[in-house]
Write an enzyme that holds these catalytic residues in place. Structure first.
Site, PDB file in Angstrom:
ATOM      1  CB  ALA A  71      -5.642  -2.111   8.243  1.00 10.83           C
ATOM      2  CG  ASN A 120       1.019   2.826   1.428  1.00  9.25           C
ATOM      3  OD1 ASN A 120       0.481   1.996   0.691  1.00  9.25           O
ATOM      4  ND2 ASN A 120       0.330   3.561   2.297  1.00  9.25           N
ATOM      5  NE  ARG A 121       4.724   3.632  -6.552  1.00 11.33           N
ATOM      6  CZ  ARG A 121       5.623   4.621  -6.514  1.00 11.33           C
ATOM      7  NH1 ARG A 121       5.280   5.804  -5.997  1.00 11.33           N
ATOM      8  NH2 ARG A 121       6.844   4.430  -6.981  1.00 11.33           N
ATOM      9  CG  MET A 122       2.179  -0.787   0.618  1.00 10.58           C
ATOM     10  SD  MET A 122       3.903  -1.162   0.275  1.00 10.58           S
ATOM     11  CE  MET A 122       3.987  -2.864   0.808  1.00 10.58           C
ATOM     12  N   GLY A 123      -0.916  -1.217  -2.682  1.00  7.58           N
ATOM     13  CA  GLY A 123      -1.906  -1.835  -3.561  1.00  7.58           C
ATOM     14  C   GLY A 123      -2.504  -3.127  -3.030  1.00  7.58           C
ATOM     15  CG  PHE A 124      -5.823  -3.467  -1.101  1.00  6.83           C
ATOM     16  CD1 PHE A 124      -5.498  -2.606  -0.068  1.00  6.83           C
ATOM     17  CD2 PHE A 124      -7.088  -3.359  -1.670  1.00  6.83           C
ATOM     18  CE1 PHE A 124      -6.416  -1.660   0.391  1.00  6.83           C
ATOM     19  CE2 PHE A 124      -8.009  -2.434  -1.215  1.00  6.83           C
ATOM     20  CZ  PHE A 124      -7.671  -1.574  -0.183  1.00  6.83           C
ATOM     21  CB  SER A 185      -6.881   1.951  -0.351  1.00  5.17           C
ATOM     22  OG  SER A 185      -5.582   1.943  -0.921  1.00  5.17           O
ATOM     23  CG  ASN A 187      -1.990   3.256  -2.726  1.00  3.42           C
ATOM     24  OD1 ASN A 187      -1.636   4.246  -3.350  1.00  3.42           O
ATOM     25  ND2 ASN A 187      -1.773   3.105  -1.419  1.00  3.42           N
ATOM     26  CB  THR A 188      -7.310  -0.537  -5.192  1.00  2.53           C
ATOM     27  OG1 THR A 188      -6.458  -1.337  -4.363  1.00  2.53           O
ATOM     28  CG2 THR A 188      -8.113  -1.450  -6.108  1.00  2.53           C
ATOM     29  CE  LYS A 223      -8.028   3.205   7.364  1.00  2.00           C
ATOM     30  NZ  LYS A 223      -6.901   2.297   7.678  1.00  2.00           N
ATOM     31  CB  THR A 251      -8.871   9.681   7.446  1.00  2.00           C
ATOM     32  OG1 THR A 251      -7.516  10.123   7.624  1.00  2.00           O
ATOM     33  CG2 THR A 251      -9.828  10.703   8.002  1.00  2.00           C
ATOM     34  CG  ASN A 252      -7.153   4.586   3.733  1.00  2.00           C
ATOM     35  OD1 ASN A 252      -5.931   4.430   3.726  1.00  2.00           O
ATOM     36  ND2 ASN A 252      -7.991   3.628   3.384  1.00  2.00           N
TER      37      ASN A 252
END
Length: 349
Positions: A71, A120-124, A185, A187-188, A223, A251-252
């Site tokens: 993902a 990364n810190r994309m944040g979904f 994640s 990042n959320t 996950k 893992t994540n």
């Protein structure tokens, strides 16, 4: 196109598409997915070059080989037809959320080529679960098993997270061969709190109930983060077993910066999840811990720091049944898919 075309792809096209050591790695990523979405028919002749036929049965599903796309690469399912042509035996899209969201402010993706890593810190960032469902209804599935990763919308309070996941599960249930429940994640804000016993038990109970109401038995996988202590991970595994989870994805990305090269220390200061080579050892430890702790009762998809056949082989030795690529693929291109899938072909599942 054949072997000659594959060489050209690896040596000329791939460096322009997949190496993230550019001024704007997110722009490179976006253009890559866009290009692949538009050129999927032209990529089909590459399939015999990149594809490894090594069929296995896992989670009750038939996979043409053990190597999947993790993902994060194709969040919105825009290039589904391209990934099997590049050798992947399954594809996981997402993470998608109930509500469309832009993700965190840019810049939010950083390449660390010396460390063979990405932060990364994309944040979904995604178009939302319903948009993915509409795309799948219109364009169809990729021809290999499709996993869909679902997560919590940033605007949704943690107390309402269960309904957020249930919405996505209902919207996407007709299309998923398995669901990945992303509670890990970094990042959320607050998301990793859903790995705690009480919150996770409530979430899994409701998702299992919703899946049963929909009349299906689509596998649900959790996950997990690589940053959990052994005690916290053991508690999570107890909850997963109690609620009939089908498996784990381990893992994540990690919040640790161990393994980052000194030359990239300035990038290590960026917030976000680290993936790639620095994650290899820890992901392997988590997979081994899960396998031994559950005595093999929870099937595992191993992901994190797989940059060659030896990494994948060690994941399988530790107890994983399938593996996924993300950072290694982004940094080194589809030749890695071929090398990994051929390097682990023929192993018993």
């Amino acid at each position: 196109m054949g072997q000659h075309g594959a060489v050209l792809f690896d040596k000329i096209v791939r460096p322009a598409l997949y190496r993230l050591a550019f001024h704007d790695p997110e722009l490179v990523h976006e253009r890559t997915v866009t290009l692949l979405s538009r050129t999927a028919p032209a990529l089909r002749p590459l399939s015999p070059v990149y594809r490894t036929d090594d069929p296995v049965t896992f989670l009750g599903l038939r996979f043409p080989n053990r190597v999947g796309l993790a993902a994060g690469m194709d969040k919105n399912g825009r290039a589904l037809a391209a990934w099997p042509a590049l050798g992947f035996g399954f594809v996981e899209v997402g993470t998608v959320t109930r509500h469309p969201q832009p993700g965190n402010p840019k810049p939010r993706l950083f390449s660390l080529p010396v460390s063979d890593a990405v932060i990364n810190r994309m944040g979904f960032n995604n178009e939302g679960a319903q948009a993915l469902a509409d795309r799948l209804a219109a364009q169809g599935k990729p021809g290999v098993p499709l996993g869909i990763s679902i997560g919590k919308s940033k605007v949704t309070p943690l107390a309402d997270a269960v309904e957020d996941y249930r919405f996505s599960l209902r919207a996407l249930h007709p299309y998923a061969d398995y669901f990945a429940i992303n509670v890990s994640s970094p990042n959320t804000p607050g998301l990793r709190e859903l790995q705690d016993r009480t919150a996770l038990a409530e979430l899994l109970a409701e998702l299992r109930r919703t899946s049963a109401e929909l009349g299906g038995n689509t596998p649900l996988l959790v996950k997990v983060a690589p940053d959990l202590t052994d005690d916290a991970l053991a508690e999570l595994l107890e909850v997963c077993l109690e609620h009939g989870v089908s498996g784990l994805i381990a893992t994540n990305t990690t919040l640790s910066r161990e393994g980052v090269a000194p030359a990239e220390a300035h990038l290590a200061a960026e917030t976000g999840g680290l993936s790639g080579r620095p994650l290899t050892a820890r992901s392997l430890e988590v997979v081994r811990f899960v396998h031994e702790r559950t005595v093999g009762r929870l099937p595992i998809i191993g992901v994190g720091g797989i940059l060659g056949p030896d990494d994948a082989s060690r994941m399988l030795d530790a107890g994983a049944g399938l593996v996924q690529l993300y950072s290694g693929f982004a940094l080194h291109g589809p030749g890695l898919v071929r090398r990994v899938s051929r390097g682990i072909a023929g192993r018993p599942c």
